[in-house]
Enzyme design. Sequence first.
Site, PDB file in Angstrom:
ATOM      1  N   ASP A  46       0.823  -1.210   0.000  1.00  0.00           N
ATOM      2  CA  ASP A  46       0.000   0.000   0.000  1.00  0.00           C
ATOM      3  C   ASP A  46       0.860   1.263   0.000  1.00  0.00           C
ATOM      4  OD1 ASP A  46      -2.304   1.469   0.043  1.00  0.00           O
ATOM      5  OD2 ASP A  46      -2.737   1.131   2.169  1.00  0.00           O
TER       6      ASP A  46
ATOM      7  N   ASN B 271     -10.628  -3.095  -6.046  1.00  0.00           N
ATOM      8  CA  ASN B 271      -9.802  -2.183  -6.843  1.00  0.00           C
ATOM      9  C   ASN B 271     -10.347  -1.920  -8.251  1.00  0.00           C
ATOM     10  OD1 ASN B 271      -6.655  -3.307  -5.356  1.00  0.00           O
ATOM     11  ND2 ASN B 271      -7.911  -1.541  -4.843  1.00  0.00           N
TER      12      ASN B 271
END
Length: 243
Positions: free
Chosen positions: A20, A68
């Site tokens: 991330d 996503n």
Amino acid sequence: MTKENLENINLPRHIGIIMDGNGRWAKQRGLKRSEGHKAGAQVFRNICNYAEDIGIECLTFYAFSTENWKRPAEEINAIMNLFRDYLMEAQEKEEENEEKGMRIRYIGERSGLPEDIVGMIEQLESLSAEKHKITVNLAVNYGGRDEIIHAVKKIAKRVEAGELKPEDITQEDIDGNLFTAGLPDPDLIIRPSGEYRLSNFLIWQSAYSEFWFSNILWPDFTPDDLDKAIIDYSKRNRRFGGV
Ligand code: FPP
């Protein structure tokens, strides 16, 4: 830090990593988000190689979640192209026998992915199937809740076929029908970038995992950071519900 720092240390067998912070890393530099993912993909390669060197048995990378797909098409395409580049490169290494010990596995829902990527993944899985030094799982189009639903449906079919009684369903039945079947549960889960959540990553398998959080953005993550996480992990007292 160096490899020597890890001598005589209790190494985690399986490390899960949530990659991330790529977008923020790019923004800080005035770059497009896709540049952050590109840098992140390079760090992924470095960490795989380093983990293999120090003797980690298994790594699972959260590379693209079922959520996503909500991102702009341009960013999704850029990430898919990074997968293509990596899969092509890994396949060439396998074919030329340069890759000695890395077994690559895919975890996630194959049906939502571009067909060429699924084809490359399947080829790489079979080319690397006999490698035993380290298993690298790529979680792409992966969601922990979806994975559990997938397992429950398979078990329900066995019940429907009369092969299994509902009261006989065990944890092993769930384990054995997850994408991670046959792998040890993650001992350690690493999340950089200052977020403190699992975000639907290995939610069943992480019941007794240790967590390591840091503010480092994934593209800045180095083998030294992995060492730090492993050293912290080795000092923890894991009781698995006992005393
Ligand atoms: C999360 O950061 C990252 C992703 C959703 C994509 C991760 C993908 C890669 C690192 C490329 C993978 C490539 C290979 C070869 C495995 P973010 O975009 O959410 O960052 P932000 O929170 O700073 O916006």
